[in-house]
Motif scaffolding. Structure first.
Motif, PDB file in Angstrom:
ATOM      1  N   ASP A 112     -13.417 -19.845 -14.220  1.00 12.39           N
ATOM      2  CA  ASP A 112     -12.587 -20.981 -14.629  1.00 12.39           C
ATOM      3  C   ASP A 112     -11.428 -20.543 -15.525  1.00 12.39           C
ATOM      4  O   ASP A 112     -10.288 -20.972 -15.335  1.00 12.39           O
ATOM      5  N   ALA A 113     -11.719 -19.686 -16.480  1.00 14.26           N
ATOM      6  CA  ALA A 113     -10.662 -19.210 -17.383  1.00 14.26           C
ATOM      7  C   ALA A 113      -9.612 -18.410 -16.619  1.00 14.26           C
ATOM      8  O   ALA A 113      -8.403 -18.570 -16.854  1.00 14.26           O
ATOM      9  N   TYR A 150      -8.889 -18.672 -13.428  1.00 13.79           N
ATOM     10  CA  TYR A 150      -8.158 -19.611 -12.584  1.00 13.79           C
ATOM     11  C   TYR A 150      -7.042 -20.281 -13.392  1.00 13.79           C
ATOM     12  O   TYR A 150      -5.913 -20.418 -12.912  1.00 13.79           O
ATOM     13  N   ASN A 151      -7.357 -20.678 -14.612  1.00 10.92           N
ATOM     14  CA  ASN A 151      -6.345 -21.313 -15.468  1.00 10.92           C
ATOM     15  C   ASN A 151      -5.183 -20.360 -15.769  1.00 10.92           C
ATOM     16  O   ASN A 151      -4.030 -20.779 -15.794  1.00 10.92           O
ATOM     17  N   LEU A 210      -3.154 -20.143 -12.553  1.00 14.58           N
ATOM     18  CA  LEU A 210      -2.443 -21.391 -12.313  1.00 14.58           C
ATOM     19  C   LEU A 210      -1.228 -21.533 -13.228  1.00 14.58           C
ATOM     20  O   LEU A 210      -0.175 -22.002 -12.803  1.00 14.58           O
ATOM     21  N   ARG A 211      -1.365 -21.101 -14.482  1.00 14.56           N
ATOM     22  CA  ARG A 211      -0.220 -21.150 -15.408  1.00 14.56           C
ATOM     23  C   ARG A 211       0.938 -20.307 -14.883  1.00 14.56           C
ATOM     24  O   ARG A 211       2.094 -20.676 -15.012  1.00 14.56           O
ATOM     25  N   LYS A 252      -2.246 -24.239  -6.883  1.00 16.45           N
ATOM     26  CA  LYS A 252      -3.709 -24.103  -6.881  1.00 16.45           C
ATOM     27  C   LYS A 252      -4.204 -23.076  -5.867  1.00 16.45           C
ATOM     28  O   LYS A 252      -5.068 -22.254  -6.184  1.00 16.45           O
ATOM     29  N   LYS A 312       3.325 -29.143 -21.676  1.00 15.21           N
ATOM     30  CA  LYS A 312       2.746 -28.628 -20.427  1.00 15.21           C
ATOM     31  C   LYS A 312       3.545 -29.103 -19.222  1.00 15.21           C
ATOM     32  O   LYS A 312       3.797 -28.326 -18.300  1.00 15.21           O
ATOM     33  N   ASN A 354       4.943 -18.267 -20.444  1.00 18.00           N
ATOM     34  CA  ASN A 354       3.499 -18.040 -20.373  1.00 18.00           C
ATOM     35  C   ASN A 354       3.094 -16.719 -21.025  1.00 18.00           C
ATOM     36  O   ASN A 354       2.122 -16.671 -21.774  1.00 18.00           O
TER      37      ASN A 354
END
Length: 180
Positions: A33-34, A36-37, A40-41, A46, A124, A139
């Motif tokens: 999950d981390a 993926y974030n 994605l940033r 996605k 964001k 980022n």
């Protein structure tokens, strides 16, 4: 007794190095999950983020013998995800423009929003609306915490280009956030 963060999940990493797929799956579950974030940033898409994360885990597990606890496993994996994301963007030809190619001057009266409470959702949304090159710099610098020397190395640009891109990206972000 203080624990060194570099050795977080050491037993899982060592069992993964020995080829235990259940340990690899457990590491994957802890970090997917981390990562993926992070993807994605950088990518803003996605499907691309999912692909990059999967490729990053495959590469990480293939090269696990190279992991020597110089950082935490999470930091090592995050660097792989960031590098793969940047390479993906480079392959799509999203280039940064060197400072020397533009005649511009940073004003001394740069507008700041320090005294204003800025809604994080607006920031964001603003970052999401930035051109991809600006989004990369924002980022890397603001979200991931890299300095301009590190960013220059990652993106294969000069430090001055990193700084100029950051200033332009920040100015553009402020404009976008004010309009939201």
């Amino acid at each position: 007794m203080e624990t060194d963060i570099r050795f977080t999940h050491q037993s899982l990493v060592e069992r993964s190095k020995a080829g235990h797929s259940s340990s690899q799956y457990e590491l994957y579950s802890l970090y997917v999950d981390a990562m993926y974030n992070v993807g994605l940033r950088f990518l803003g898409n996605k499907e691309d983020a999912e692909d990059i994360v999967q490729d990053s885990f495959v590469d990480a597990f293939r090269n696990l013998e190279r992991f020597k606890y110089e950082s935490s496993f999470g930091a090592w994996l995050k660097r792989i995800v960031i590098n793969k994301s940047i390479n993906h963007l480079k392959a799509k030809r999203i280039d940064l423009v060197p400072m020397e190619q533009h005649a511009f001057h940073l004003s001394q009266e740069e507008e700041t929003m320090e005294n204003e409470a800025v809604d994080i959702k607006k920031v964001k949304q603003g970052i999401a609306q930035l051109p991809d090159g600006y989004k990369q710099i924002i980022n890397l610098y603001l979200v991931e915490g890299y300095d301009h020397v590190e960013i220059a190395e990652i993106l294969d640009i000069t430090t001055s280009t990193s700084k100029s891109q950051y200033h332009r990206a920040k100015r553009k972000l402020l404009e976008i956030v004010k309009e939201l």
